[in-house]
Every structure is written in structure tokens, then in C-alpha cells.
Design a protein around this motif. Structure first.
Motif, short mmCIF file in Angstrom:
data_model
loop_
_atom_site.label_atom_id
_atom_site.label_comp_id
_atom_site.label_asym_id
_atom_site.label_seq_id
_atom_site.Cartn_x
_atom_site.Cartn_y
_atom_site.Cartn_z
N GLY A 13 0.82 -1.21 0.00
CA GLY A 13 0.00 0.00 0.00
C GLY A 13 0.86 1.25 0.00
O GLY A 13 2.03 1.22 -0.37
N VAL A 16 1.40 7.58 4.20
CA VAL A 16 1.29 9.03 4.05
C VAL A 16 1.81 9.68 5.32
O VAL A 16 1.34 9.38 6.42
CB VAL A 16 -0.18 9.47 3.81
N ILE A 49 -4.08 13.83 -2.39
CA ILE A 49 -4.43 12.72 -1.49
C ILE A 49 -5.94 12.65 -1.39
O ILE A 49 -6.59 13.64 -1.04
CB ILE A 49 -3.82 12.92 -0.08
N THR A 51 -9.58 12.41 -0.08
CA THR A 51 -10.14 12.72 1.23
C THR A 51 -10.99 11.57 1.77
O THR A 51 -11.16 11.44 2.98
CB THR A 51 -10.99 14.00 1.18
N ASP A 52 -11.50 10.74 0.89
CA ASP A 52 -12.29 9.58 1.30
C ASP A 52 -11.34 8.44 1.64
O ASP A 52 -10.64 7.92 0.79
CB ASP A 52 -13.23 9.15 0.17
N ARG A 53 -11.29 8.07 2.89
CA ARG A 53 -10.36 7.03 3.35
C ARG A 53 -10.97 5.63 3.30
O ARG A 53 -10.34 4.66 3.72
CB ARG A 53 -9.90 7.36 4.76
N THR A 54 -12.17 5.49 2.77
CA THR A 54 -12.86 4.21 2.74
C THR A 54 -12.01 3.10 2.12
O THR A 54 -11.92 2.01 2.64
CB THR A 54 -14.19 4.32 1.97
N ARG A 56 -8.66 3.26 1.53
CA ARG A 56 -7.24 3.58 1.69
C ARG A 56 -6.35 2.35 1.60
O ARG A 56 -5.24 2.43 1.07
CB ARG A 56 -7.01 4.29 3.01
N ASP A 57 -6.79 1.21 2.07
CA ASP A 57 -5.99 -0.01 1.99
C ASP A 57 -5.76 -0.47 0.55
O ASP A 57 -4.89 -1.28 0.29
CB ASP A 57 -6.61 -1.14 2.80
N TRP A 59 -5.07 1.75 -1.94
CA TRP A 59 -4.21 2.69 -2.64
C TRP A 59 -2.94 1.98 -3.06
O TRP A 59 -2.43 1.12 -2.33
CB TRP A 59 -3.84 3.86 -1.75
#
Length: 63
Positions: A13, A16, A49, A51-54, A56-57, A59
């Protein structure tokens, strides 16, 4: 600070780093200090980056 430091983590992944405001270091100095040795990194604008971290895994690092 309107920049972020990103680098690939060991799980495939993206890590940040959010630099602290007014810490007395440049973003380049923070990257040199905090990015693990041997890892490539990029300095990007905060707007790059999501803004929605839903997801994130999910990325991925793109060099």
C-alpha cells in the motif's frame, strides 16, 4: 503545510506522512528523517491525497 510525503509500505500500500506545521524543518528534511531508508518517496500536494479514506488499503504506489 500543504504537502504530504508518500512512500510504498511493506504491505503493497501507500504510507502518508503529514508534516507538522511550523516544526522548523522543510518537507525534504522531514522526508529524509522519517521515510525508511531505501524507500522511494514523493512529495505531493495535499489535494493529491483522496479525502475519502474508505478504500485507503487499496491505494497503490505508482512510481
Amino acid at each position: 503545510m500543504n504537502q504530504r510525503i508518500i512512500y510504498p509500505n511493506d504491505d503493497g500500500g501507500v504510507a502518508v506522512i503529514v508534516p507538522a506545521n511550523n516544526c522548523g524543518l522543510t518537507v525534504e528534511e522531514i522526508a529524509a528523517k522519517d521515510v525508511p531508508k531505501g524507500k522511494p518517496f514523493k512529495i505531493v500536494d495535499v489535494s493529491d491525497i483522496p479525502t475519502d479514506r474508505t478504500f485507503r488499503d487499496a491505494w497503490e504506489w505508482a512510481a
